[in-house]
Scaffold this motif. Structure first.
Motif: not given
Length: 310
Positions: A212-239
């Motif tokens: 679901d959305c949190d699994d995608h957000a976690i995966l993208m954050a980890a992949l971006i961080r793994a190659i030196g980028g700076t990610p963040r995960i946003i919480h909007t209530g139900g998403h």
């Protein structure tokens, strides 16, 4: 105790005391300065009972405020010592990685920003005041040091945009966009088990590219961080959704050109690039799974919390 000793102690207290009415003024401001960081530290480390409108957090703030006010009034004859101890605690946090001067500065700057005319409604982040859902689990799930995560991110950078030339300054950004493109191509949305919030680690999601959305957000954050980028995960209530740091407003113009004229020409044609500006003036680009290109439309612009992975 002799009379002379009592007299000496009284003189010391008088030297450490502030004249009226300045003692009450100093106590008031010192109370605010102490209460806010203590409240932030406490609320981020206790379980959220999920009361209506977060009334529990309001009560927590009031209780801390009252307790500190009583303590300061009891110690108003040695208010200078109180100020010294407060500064000493901040020095300790600064030197040993705890809550220090920089943390106080960032918290107050964020609060001032949210009250300014420059802040757009979607840019007002109250993560300091509301608990981020499943925070510790999500942090653990962003396992960007896992070899599987690192290796997939490296592979993705070889599958997209390798022939793009002339943008050396934005090489890392382009590589992060390559990761976005590869995950976007593979991702399959699947709900969590009924009645349960299942949080998959990034390395687990790589097995089937489903979740679901949190699994995608976690995966993208980890992949971006793994190659030196700076990610963040946003919480909007139900998403939950991921964003990545692209730099300043000057960088934004170049990145928009890259997206619309070089990397995602077809997907972004005639479309708007969506992003957030934080209190430092930094630009964060939307990378939600619902977007067909970096900076695609938000599902929800309200920000109730954020987790940044520096």
């Amino acid at each position: 105790m002799t009379l002379s000793e009592k007299t000496k102690i009284q003189k010391i207290k008088e030297k450490l005391s502030l004249p009226k009415p300045w003692d009450n003024v100093v106590i008031f401001f010192l109370n605010i300065l102490i209460t806010i960081p203590i409240f932030i530290i406490v609320h981020q480390n206790i379980i959220d009972p999920e009361w209506f409108l977060h009334i529990d957090r309001v009560l927590l703030f009031v209780v801390i405020l009252v307790i500190i006010q009583l303590v300061l009034r009891m110690l108003k004859t040695v208010i200078i010592i109180c100020i010294f101890l407060y500064l000493l605690a901040l020095i300790w946090g600064t030197l040993f990685g705890g809550y220090g001067f920089n943390s106080v500065f960032e918290d107050y700057r964020a609060m001032i920003y949210t009250m300014s005319d420059d802040a757009n409604p979607q840019d007002i982040i109250i993560a300091k005041l509301l608990p981020f859902p499943n925070k510790s689990k999500i942090i653990d799930a962003v396992d960007y040091t896992n070899p599987k995560v690192r290796n997939f991110a490296l592979k993705a950078t070889t599958l997209h945009f390798q022939d793009v030339k002339g943008f050396r300054e934005y090489r890392q950004t382009i590589q992060c966009f390559a990761v976005f493109a590869e995950v976007k191509k593979r991702w399959n949305y699947v709900n969590d088990p009924k009645g349960r919030e299942y949080i998959a680690s990034a390395s687990e999601s790589l097995q089937h590219f489903s979740g679901d959305c949190d699994d995608h957000a976690i995966l993208m954050a980890a992949l971006i961080r793994a190659i030196g980028g700076t990610p963040r995960i946003i919480h909007t209530g139900g998403h939950l959704y991921p964003e990545m740091l692209i730099g300043t407003k000057a960088d934004l113009e170049n990145v928009i050109y890259l997206i619309k004229e070089v990397l995602f020409k077809d997907e972004s044609r005639g479309k708007e690039i969506n992003y957030h500006i934080d209190e430092r003036g930094q630009i964060w680009l939307n990378l939600d799974y619902t977007a067909k290109y970096p900076g695609g439309p938000f599902m929800s612009e309200e920000i109730l919390g954020e987790l940044t992975f520096y």
